[in-house]
Design an enzyme around this catalytic site. Structure first.
Site, PDB file in Angstrom:
ATOM      1  N   GLU A 262     -19.667 -23.254  11.953  1.00  0.00           N
ATOM      2  CA  GLU A 262     -19.758 -21.799  12.152  1.00  0.00           C
ATOM      3  C   GLU A 262     -20.306 -21.069  10.936  1.00  0.00           C
ATOM      4  O   GLU A 262     -21.022 -20.068  11.064  1.00  0.00           O
ATOM      5  CB  GLU A 262     -18.371 -21.225  12.500  1.00  0.00           C
ATOM      6  CG  GLU A 262     -17.880 -21.547  13.897  1.00  0.00           C
ATOM      7  CD  GLU A 262     -17.179 -22.896  14.024  1.00  0.00           C
ATOM      8  OE1 GLU A 262     -17.312 -23.736  13.108  1.00  0.00           O
ATOM      9  OE2 GLU A 262     -16.497 -23.112  15.041  1.00  0.00           O
TER      10      GLU A 262
ATOM     11  N   GLU B 203     -12.632 -27.481  17.877  1.00  0.00           N
ATOM     12  CA  GLU B 203     -11.382 -26.708  17.891  1.00  0.00           C
ATOM     13  C   GLU B 203     -10.520 -27.098  19.092  1.00  0.00           C
ATOM     14  O   GLU B 203      -9.306 -27.201  18.984  1.00  0.00           O
ATOM     15  CB  GLU B 203     -11.694 -25.205  17.931  1.00  0.00           C
ATOM     16  CG  GLU B 203     -12.368 -24.722  16.657  1.00  0.00           C
ATOM     17  CD  GLU B 203     -12.477 -23.215  16.621  1.00  0.00           C
ATOM     18  OE1 GLU B 203     -13.430 -22.690  17.235  1.00  0.00           O
ATOM     19  OE2 GLU B 203     -11.609 -22.572  16.012  1.00  0.00           O
TER      20      GLU B 203
END
Ligand code: NAI
Length: 721
Positions: free
Chosen positions: A146, A124
């Site tokens: 995730e 990210e």
């Protein structure tokens, strides 16, 4: 370099003479960088400085001082977020997102120099940069995994990957399944821009890009930007979205796992609004998952539980020696797989069977798997040849000399096992660890064949060995601590997750999975349709229906185990309703996939074609599928394995963490539960509600659901497993 004084706690700041700021991520308190509070405040501080000094800066390089670039979210912190304290955490995340947005809109080129793996939060951060250069290392992986912890990216990963790759590609290739990519595959996908061979080249490439792109901005901040692959309103995307949703449904089969659903919503809803609103949408779905019980369960077991395995076991003065040479006895399905994983992990293998021809057939298995790896570009031919060359085949015991580990995998027959173990002990190294892959025979009984009983241990692999990550290590009565340590070390050497169990019938995994398949067969006797049984299983979150699993496990084998158990228990044996089905199916010659006929029909190529229509003649349907309570059927599956696991803990067969990990990783207990005991811990209403429901199931279906004393005591005291 000059100007090194403005360092924040977890991020070093270095401004050089060309005006390039290098931000080096380096959490001083941890081995890896994570998105913890220190990182967040450091980021805020360095971005403040960047904004303030932007006019005099040429560009920014973000890199890391650790072996990996950045490990991702701080799972310990995420685990502690509850609905009570979530507002505070949500504002922390909002600040983090805003700092990453300030970085990408700095007006200066920002390059991620990815010196190692960037997963989750790491990717990210990289996506918030304008350009990504990756160092080509064997262990570097890139992705947004995730979802495997019941979560989703919350620091802009959904917003940016959708804008970088397009909705469909981002969902299918990154977000929904959490795939991890090597540097070159990440470049093919488009999440990495350049792959280089050395750290110097990486930093040089980052600088060159800064010089060449002084006005860099994110593509989505440019005028006229369009989402790759088409806007949501375009006919091509409009046609794909229902397919994505349908595929997701097909994969999840109604299992109660919210993360993929939230990810899909965040990606699609975020794609039709501006970037700022998309970040808000992402945050809303992220916070919903962070506080969900499923995320807690997954983090509890797949992170903390996995890391705590074997923590309480006796330590040693020095780490045990590596295994250099392994003797594998029996080149059948299991022996062939054990030979493959051992050779793959650098161990010399001698594979013995009754003749060299049979042993060579076992080696052929490795040849086939390696050819597939080469075809997929995961190994080059030279590497594959080197792995294969480590496997020697034989039919003679003397060829096993010097081996420092034995894994016996001949037929499941005690007399035969005794004979081969006795012979092998004479020829291998004098201190070799002696292991057996038996799935049912007590280890203490097998050990009677060898002189060095303290070096004898169960090494129970799962099929197919190359894919199944679990190794169930079984301690016999006389197995020494040292033998156990060596076995654990071997598991690590070949990349398996070990659980440790004590010696008893079925150990842990076979015993618990047995209770599960019996439950499904009992349902058939009750007149429940086989299709309902399969549906209830997958709705509970199991990957395949139980009757399908029975076919894979083979009913002949289940009947054999039943016979042995019945003989072993004598008077104490209680007949289970499932046994009627088991006996009938074996009588009918329908023992499963291997026989080409079981609960399912198979075509001549062995492909499953559908449930056997003849089932209804033998087990008439007495319950209308339209009114059958699928939820109760699902609960029966989950409960029977949970109660059986609790009995195993009470009997001292296994520790709770090992049971949780073993049930999920080894025998397919639904991962959303966090394992068979965590399912009890997290049952709505707590342990006492679980016990009440188990009592109710006992009244309705029999004593097999009866909570054991340990479970009742824990429910009374509120002590979790
Ligand atoms: P298999 O029938 O495929 O292979 C057994 C092999 O042992 C055959 O190739 C046979 O020729 C060989 N063999 C027989 N006598 C021998 C001797 N004196 N010396 C050397 N080799 C000899 O059986 P499979 O499925 O590989 O199982 C082996 C063991 O692993 C059994 O104890 C089984 O219970 C256990 N196991 C099996 C699992 C499975 O899913 N099939 C899972 C976990 C454990």
């Amino acid at each position: 370099m000059t100007d090194v004084g403005r360092t924040a706690e977890s991020i070093r700041w270095e401004l050089d003479d060309e005006g390039v700021v290098t931000l080096t991520l380096d959490d001083p308190t941890q081995r890896v960088n994570t998105m913890n509070a220190s990182f967040r405040s450091s980021l805020a501080s360095v971005v403040d400085q960047l904004v303030e000094r932007a006019p005099s800066i040429t560009g920014v390089i973000v890199t890391s001082a650790k072996e990996t670039f950045f490990a991702g979210g701080d799972l310990g912190e995420l685990y502690r977020v509850t609905s009570e304290n979530s507002a505070e955490f949500a504002s922390e995340i909002a600040r983090l997102k805003s700092d990453l947005c300030r970085l990408e809109t700095l007006g200066k080129p920002v390059v991620a120099a990815l010196n190692g793996a960037a997963l989750g939060g790491g990717l990210e951060i990289a996506l918030a940069c304008h350009y990504r250069v990756a160092l080509d290392t064997a262990r570097s992986r890139f992705g947004l995994p995730e979802v495997t912890f019941g979560l989703m990216p919350g620091a802009g990963g959904v917003v940016r990957s959708v804008r970088l790759l397009g909705v469909e590609k981002a969902l299918a290739s990154l977000l929904l399944q959490g795939q991890q990519y090597t540097p070159s595959d990440a470049a093919s996908l488009g999440i990495v821009d350049q792959v280089v061979g050395s750290s110097e080249m990486m930093l040089a490439a980052a600088r060159a890009w800064i010089v060449a792109n002084p006005d860099a901005v994110q593509s989505w901040d440019r005028r006229g930007y369009r989402i790759p692959g088409g806007e949501l309103s375009s006919p091509s995307i409009a046609a794909i979205l229902p397919i994505l949703t349908a595929n997701l449904r097909k994969r999840l089969k109604g299992a109660p796992v919210p993360a993929p659903h939230n990810i899909l919503c965040a990606a699609v809803e975020g794609a039709i609004v501006d970037v700022d609103t998309a970040h808000d949408v992402e945050a809303k779905y992220f916070m919903n998952l962070v506080t969900s019980q499923v995320a807690k369960n997954l983090i509890h077991t797949m992170w903390f539980g996995r890391r705590s395995l074997s923590a309480g076991l006796p330590g040693g003065a020095a780490p045990p020696p590596m295994v250099n040479r392994i003797a594998v006895l029996g080149a059948g399905m299991m022996g062939a797989g054990i030979a493959y994983v051992s050779a793959y992990n650098g161990i010399e293998v001698v594979l013995k069977d009754v003749s060299v021809e049979v042993a060579e057939r076992g080696k052929e298995y490795s040849r086939r798997l390696l050819a597939t790896q080469v075809a997929r570009g995961m190994l080059d031919q030279g590497q594959a040849d080197a792995i294969l060359a480590r496997i020697a085949t034989t039919s003679d015991y003397p060829d096993l000399e010097r081996s420092d580990l034995v894994v016996e995998a001949v037929f499941e027959n005690q007399a035969l096992k005794h004979e081969v173990l006795r012979s092998v002990e004479q020829v291998v190294a004098a201190n070799a660890l002696l292991g057996s892959n038996t799935s049912t025979l007590p280890i203490t009984g097998l050990a009677t064949a060898v002189n060095r009983k303290s070096d004898f241990i169960g090494l129970h692999f799962f099929s197919p060995v190359d894919k199944m990550p679990l190794l169930e290590i079984v301690r016999g009565e006389q197995t020494s601590d040292d033998a156990l340590r060596r076995a654990l070390h071997f598991a690590k050497q070949i990349g398996k997750t070990p659980i440790v169990v004590s010696d008893s019938r079925g150990f842990y995994t076979s015993r618990v999975i047995g209770s599960f398949v019996y439950e499904a067969m009992a349902m058939l006797v009750e007149g429940i349709s086989p299709a309902s049984i399969e549906q209830a299983t997958t709705q509970a979150g199991y990957r395949v229906g139980t009757l399908q699993l029975c076919d894979e496990l083979n009913l002949d084998l289940l009947l054999e185990i039943r016979n042995e158990t019945r003989e072993g228990q004598g008077e104490a044996y209680h007949r289970h309703p499932a046994e009627t089905v088991l006996e009938r199916m074996v009588d009918l010659g329908r023992s499963g996939r291997l026989a080409g006929a079981g609960f399912f029909d198979y075509d001549s190529a062995g492909k499953r074609v559908g449930l056997w229509p003849g089932l209804s003649a033998h087990f008439p349907m007495r319950r209308d599928p339209a009114t059958v309570d699928l939820k109760e059927l699902s609960e029966r599956m989950l409960f029977i394995e949970a109660v059986e696991s609790s009995r195993c803990v009470e009997e001292g067969i296994i520790a709770p963490a090992d049971a949780n990990v073993g049930s999920v990783v080894g025998i397919g207990y639904p991962s959303w539960t966090g394992g068979a005991l965590q399912y009890i811990n997290a049952y709505p209403g707590g342990l006492s509600a679980f016990v009440d429901r188990a009592d109710e199931l006992t009244r309705r279906h029999g004593h097999r659901f009866e909570p054991n004393l340990l479970l009742r005591n824990r429910a009374a005291s509120g002590d979790l497993f």
